[in-house]
Design a protein around this motif. Sequence first.
Motif, PDB file in Angstrom:
ATOM      1  N   MET A  28       0.839  -1.206   0.000  1.00 46.82           N
ATOM      2  CA  MET A  28       0.000   0.000   0.000  1.00 46.82           C
ATOM      3  C   MET A  28       0.869   1.249   0.000  1.00 46.82           C
ATOM      4  O   MET A  28       0.632   2.199  -0.752  1.00 46.82           O
ATOM      5  N   ALA A  29       1.895   1.240   0.854  1.00 44.13           N
ATOM      6  CA  ALA A  29       2.783   2.398   0.933  1.00 44.13           C
ATOM      7  C   ALA A  29       3.460   2.636  -0.418  1.00 44.13           C
ATOM      8  O   ALA A  29       3.657   3.779  -0.839  1.00 44.13           O
ATOM      9  N   LEU A  30       3.760   1.533  -1.101  1.00 43.91           N
ATOM     10  CA  LEU A  30       4.376   1.646  -2.427  1.00 43.91           C
ATOM     11  C   LEU A  30       3.449   2.402  -3.377  1.00 43.91           C
ATOM     12  O   LEU A  30       3.882   3.268  -4.139  1.00 43.91           O
ATOM     13  N   GLY A  86       6.661   0.773   5.795  1.00 49.59           N
ATOM     14  CA  GLY A  86       5.502  -0.109   5.931  1.00 49.59           C
ATOM     15  C   GLY A  86       5.739  -1.165   6.998  1.00 49.59           C
ATOM     16  O   GLY A  86       4.911  -1.368   7.890  1.00 49.59           O
ATOM     17  N   LEU A  87       6.898  -1.825   6.910  1.00 50.09           N
ATOM     18  CA  LEU A  87       7.180  -2.898   7.868  1.00 50.09           C
ATOM     19  C   LEU A  87       7.316  -2.342   9.281  1.00 50.09           C
ATOM     20  O   LEU A  87       6.749  -2.881  10.240  1.00 50.09           O
ATOM     21  N   GLY A 116       9.316   9.170  -2.111  1.00 49.08           N
ATOM     22  CA  GLY A 116      10.026   9.147  -3.377  1.00 49.08           C
ATOM     23  C   GLY A 116      10.938   7.949  -3.508  1.00 49.08           C
ATOM     24  O   GLY A 116      11.576   7.747  -4.524  1.00 49.08           O
ATOM     25  N   ASN A 117      10.995   7.140  -2.459  1.00 48.68           N
ATOM     26  CA  ASN A 117      11.908   6.011  -2.490  1.00 48.68           C
ATOM     27  C   ASN A 117      11.152   4.714  -2.188  1.00 48.68           C
ATOM     28  O   ASN A 117      10.544   4.578  -1.133  1.00 48.68           O
ATOM     29  N   ASN A 118      11.205   3.764  -3.129  1.00 45.81           N
ATOM     30  CA  ASN A 118      10.450   2.522  -2.958  1.00 45.81           C
ATOM     31  C   ASN A 118      10.930   1.721  -1.756  1.00 45.81           C
ATOM     32  O   ASN A 118      10.123   1.217  -0.980  1.00 45.81           O
ATOM     33  N   LEU A 119      12.256   1.629  -1.607  1.00 48.02           N
ATOM     34  CA  LEU A 119      12.771   0.889  -0.462  1.00 48.02           C
ATOM     35  C   LEU A 119      12.317   1.531   0.829  1.00 48.02           C
ATOM     36  O   LEU A 119      11.974   0.861   1.799  1.00 48.02           O
ATOM     37  N   GLY A 120      12.312   2.859   0.820  1.00 50.33           N
ATOM     38  CA  GLY A 120      11.870   3.597   1.997  1.00 50.33           C
ATOM     39  C   GLY A 120      10.444   3.230   2.355  1.00 50.33           C
ATOM     40  O   GLY A 120      10.126   2.994   3.523  1.00 50.33           O
ATOM     41  N   SER A 121       9.567   3.170   1.339  1.00 46.34           N
ATOM     42  CA  SER A 121       8.167   2.837   1.610  1.00 46.34           C
ATOM     43  C   SER A 121       8.065   1.452   2.225  1.00 46.34           C
ATOM     44  O   SER A 121       7.276   1.233   3.145  1.00 46.34           O
ATOM     45  N   VAL A 122       8.853   0.514   1.706  1.00 46.16           N
ATOM     46  CA  VAL A 122       8.796  -0.847   2.236  1.00 46.16           C
ATOM     47  C   VAL A 122       9.255  -0.853   3.693  1.00 46.16           C
ATOM     48  O   VAL A 122       8.600  -1.426   4.567  1.00 46.16           O
TER      49      VAL A 122
END
Lengths: 336, 432, 236
Positions: free
Chosen positions: B41-43, B367-368, B358-364
């Motif tokens: 979702m965050a992604l 999220g976790l 702006g950062n996909n890894l950041g969103s993951v």
Amino acid sequence: MDILNALVAFLNFVFVPAFGYGCQLALGALGVTLIFAVLRFSSFAHGDTMAFGTVMAIGFTYVLQANGITFGPLPTALLALPFAILCTALMLLGTDRLVYRFYRKKRVDPIIVTIASVGVMFVMNGINRLIPWGGVEEINFADGSRFLMEAAAFKEMTGLKEGLAIKTTTAVTVVTAALCVAALFWFLQKTRTGKSMRAFSDNEDLALLSGINPERVVQVTWIIVAALATIAGVLYGLDKSYRPFVYFQLLLPIFSAAVVGGLGSPLGAIAGGFVIAFSEVMVTYAWKKVAGYLFPADWLGDGLLQLLSTDYKVAVSFAILLLVLLVKPTGLFKGK
Amino acid sequence: MAQRNFLLFAAVGLLFVLTGILMSWNVSLQILNIGVLSAIMALGVNMQWGYAGLFSTGIMGSVALGGLAVVLVSSQPNPENWAAGGPQLLMSLALGVAVIAAAIIAAQKMALGRARNFTIAAILILGFFAYRYFFDQASLAIETINPENAGNLGGLGLPSYIAWIVGALMAAAAAWVIGKTALGLRSDYLAIATLGIAEITLAVMKNEDWLARGVKNVIKLPRPGVPYEVDLQQAPWFLSFANNIGADPITASTIFVKLVYLVLFGAVLLGLIWLSERALHSPWGRMMRAIRDNEDAARAMGKNVKARHLQIFILGAAVVGLAGAMLTSMEGQLTPGNYSPLRFTFLIWVMVIVGGSGNNLGSVLGGLLIAWLWLIVENAGPVIMSYATYFLPDGGLKSHLVESAAQLRLLTLGVILLVVLRFSPKGLIPEK
Amino acid sequence: MAAPFLIGEAMTGGYGPVDILHGCTIAVEKGQIAVIVGPNGAGKSTAMKAVFGMLNLRGGRVLLDGEDITKLTPQARVRKGMGFVPQTSNIFTSMTVEENLEMGAFIREDDIKSTMAQVYDLFPILKQKRHQSAGELSGGQRQQVAVGRALMTQPKVLMLDEPTAGVSPIVMDELFDRIIEVARSGISILMVEQNARQALDIADKGYVLVQGTNRFTDTGQALLADPEVRRSFLGG
């Protein structure tokens, strides 16, 4: 055809409730629109600000009641209002100092401040629920006499079949809201500080050039917002009841009212409040009773003549919001 | 940089390991699965916000539409209910769409003026009553048959995976309507309009019993090919497997099922990250970032900013819808009462901001981490609060504070959001 | 020669890391009109804003009546007696003409009635329209409101950033006449102008800026007569 009874039924079930609700929304929307006009962001914490003010008023109401002080036929909460407003104002000024001022100095994109207001919303939501006399459950804190005019008394007086009941809280809402609005407009139009607020909202740079102190304008704005939010919240709570989640959900009709009227326009916020309130009530009211007086029974069938079920109130404010965004995004009264 | 990211992920991983050791592996994996879904979702939100600067507060709506899709696609059909009013209901819905389309066509084709306004109003009003006439008959007919167990149209009985795709499409369709209206206006308007569509989606799901039983909930939704615990406990291969590793078959089966979900969701998450990284580094992604960084310049260069925004807005909503569908599949039931904007809209925002917009890894990562925090505070909050109020005398205040400790998470997350936004606005993993 | 009433001396600086002004000097005597002209991008407005403290100077200083005000904020300079009329957004459009003037006098604690009367004398049309919202006025009238607003603080120096931008030639002449009148009352005028010829015509002192430095500095008439100035900057 029984126009009189139809009219009374209309007044009783549609006009009076919608008018009271409209006043409450208008006061809420005024707060949102003032924040927008001066601080230039949409505050998602406004529903929770209203809730905070209401919880404070409930607390002071309990204190007053415990000391045997009541307000006669009027709700004691009205006496508690000044104290509650003071608490809310301190809370908002504190929030501004801790959160919003930083972004104001940096002149960031308003959407960042809006997101910060989401953080504030979370915090305040938590605080409201943690307050010992608050919690998450419904609280009914209206006391005093329940009705200004009871349906039975009205029937007796007029001899009509339909009664017209006016709740004390509705009457209190209308009178208080009218006083508030009058005071606000007097302040904005006639006083130096009020004018400086309008000037700051109109053209920030020029206001600075004119020697208007932005921090003072912002502080005054928060104090006014505190008063409006607390009063709106208390009136809504007296009329219905207090529940944090419901107050959070008031955000949508309040935002809609502010946008419909034109974000940043106080006059628009009031008009928007009534547009939303009347639409919500009229679209979700079962017109069968009113229509029953106007048309022969066999014309009507057995439907309730209800356009939408009351569960779709939220859809009404939203539909109006979309319509305004599509047709006239600056709102009825030209906002920003 | 890479090392720092690795450490951050390792730290979050450690949280889950500790949860597993100190509480139970079941709890830890349960939270992790929800964390992975939250990460998806965050992604999706990050696409909207991080790539295009769009602030939507309707995430919950997309999640809920995803959940609805699971009921409509993967649950078993209710033939009797369908026979009672299905075709007529579909017809009335088609009529509703036709009415709106007619109004739009009238709005576009007719000259401005009173005649146009009148025609549009007439189409809408008459259309509404016609629609309600057919619709009310049909929905009543459907809802009166077998209301205890069904009372709704039921689903198509198709595999869950199709439901997930439909969920994404439904969320995308809703986003299209909102985007068409509110994009291109002030950014706050999008936020307000999306808040509205989410509430309406929920209102529909709670009240339209013919659709998905409303607040009566739909239970026993099929799993996406994941085995059931009871079956595992009967299966010889699993029993011998459990025996080999020296575990109790019942605990082993619950953990095994969660691990299967984890692999499944993890695969989807990785696939989405791969796709979105590819997209981000394609000419399209560069254009999106150029638009975000300087809208006016991009517009001056002839880019259609509004159309690009609409694209990314729809894409983001679709990803969220997908995750919403996966969530409902995993839970095996649709409970509209559980969708709350705090949990499914604003919490996801905290994830995106904390992780690094702006950062996909950041969103993951966000999220976790935030999902863990949210769910662990729910469990650990009362314990902490009882320590914090240790010195208070027993009584109303103390018990109130301990009881409402679950509310602490609202407070905590709000503070986290504010602190990150202020002191580290780029989040834990800043955009490169 | 005594130091000028207001002088920005050897100013160097810009909005960001890149300097726009390179040792540029602008000054105005008491009761006189000084005009800054020059090609587009010469830093005319920047020079004016530098004098008013709207950008950080990396070199040079600003003196008002002998006092060093380089470190003061624009707001503080207003209190010291400087009035500034920005080029755009220089009125409160949603407020009435009279409210605009009142806001101009916001920092004053004394009675502002006589100042307002003076502004109305200077711009009679504003008196007529004093209860009208300023946003509804014509371009020339808006500029009058803008100048009037700045005059309300009773400044010693009035700074105008292209006051005639976007108004018709007739209105421009009218505005210039009023500006001369203001100067005659003892207020120094510093202004940036696109219409170089007309502006120099009324100027006691003219500054021709090119790329952030002084190219020519002389009396207005002398500059108008200078063949090189005429050829390069006044179109022959």
